[in-house]
Design an enzyme around this catalytic site. Structure first.
Site, short mmCIF file in Angstrom:
data_model
loop_
_atom_site.label_atom_id
_atom_site.label_comp_id
_atom_site.label_asym_id
_atom_site.label_seq_id
_atom_site.Cartn_x
_atom_site.Cartn_y
_atom_site.Cartn_z
N SER A 140 -0.13 -3.57 -4.36
CA SER A 140 -0.44 -2.06 -4.99
C SER A 140 0.26 -0.99 -3.99
CB SER A 140 -2.05 -2.01 -4.41
OG SER A 140 -2.44 -0.49 -4.47
N TYR A 153 -8.90 -3.17 1.20
CA TYR A 153 -7.94 -3.37 0.14
C TYR A 153 -6.56 -3.18 0.53
CZ TYR A 153 -6.25 -2.76 -4.75
OH TYR A 153 -5.62 -3.23 -6.06
N ILE A 186 -3.32 3.41 -12.33
CA ILE A 186 -3.14 2.99 -13.80
C ILE A 186 -4.47 3.03 -14.35
CG2 ILE A 186 -2.87 0.81 -15.14
CD1 ILE A 186 -0.40 1.61 -13.26
#
Length: 243
Positions: A140, A153, A186
């Protein structure tokens, strides 16, 4: 690499980027092994059936070591080999660092980083023996530049980048390639719940002034599987956000 009749395993492929990737490889004529913790949605199986896709589904939680080991065996035996592995399964547990519990941190690392590591480790000897294999890990842009409220994350996706480059080095002499895709913003279930104001703020940071589509990430996965001279790379699909 010609993708027709190649066997492609995609974790976390019941929706979003994973489902789009499964459909993209199916359209290319690949045999697809899908995975999720629960059953596949009818909408996805209908799309696969309409394509005449040759596919199988194996349920499994990529955070559970015992499950991953059994899953790897089942996946390999499904068609007798695997040509492409796409590690897509991932979760979020967003909180600012001051309020993030250790369980929140561990849960995300276990699925997003330890899961891919365990699955690759379970399959690497077989890839070595067949002297081929394309591994594609979903990272990411958050793993490249961080993001407030996503320490867990960002750490997991930054780890994916390091893992990818290491596996690329270790696997090269055996014909094993390993690359990563780093999507930006996205359009997904996660972005659909954002307010119009937040979306407008996000778009100001994206030169192309729009959210990406899951199909555009899936196309990057197909490219990485096909091009046999690309390894150790992180392909950023973010509309220019990290330029």
């Amino acid at each position: 690499m010609e993708l027709k009749d190649k066997v492609v395993l995609i974790t976390g492929s019941s929706r979003g980027i994973g489902a789009a990737t499964a459909l993209a490889f199916a359209k290319a004529g690949s045999k697809v092994i899908l995975n999720a913790r629960h059953e596949l949605p009818t909408e996805l199986t209908d799309q696969l059936d309409a394509l005449g896709a040759d596919y199988q589904f194996i349920a499994g939680d990529m955070a559970d070591p015992a499950v991953v080991a059994d899953f790897a065996t089942q996946a390999w035996e499904a068609y007798g080999h695997i040509d492409v592995l796409v590690n897509n399964a991932g979760i979020t547990r967003d909180k600012l660092l001051v309020g993030m519990k250790l369980t929140d941190f561990d849960a995300v690392l276990n699925v997003n980083l330890r899961g891919p590591f365990m699955l690759i480790q379970a399959l690497i000897k077989k890839f070595n023996k067949q002297r081929s294999g394309s591994i594609i890990n979903l990272a990411s842009v958050v793993g490249l530049h961080g993001n407030a409220g996503q320490a867990n994350y960002a750490a997991s996706k930054g780890g994916i980048v390091g893992l990818t480059k290491t596996i690329a080095q270790e696997g090269a002499l055996r014909g094993i390639r390993c690359n990563a895709i780093a999507p930006g913003m996205i359009k997904s279930d996660m972005t659909d719940v954002l307010s119009d104001k937040v979306k407008e703020q996000l778009l100001t940071k994206i030169p192309l002034r729009r959210l990406g589509q899951v199909d555009e990430v899936a196309q990057a996965a197909v490219f990485l599987a096909q091009n046999e001279y690309v390894t150790g790379q992180v392909i950023v699909v973010d509309g220019g956000m990290t330029m």
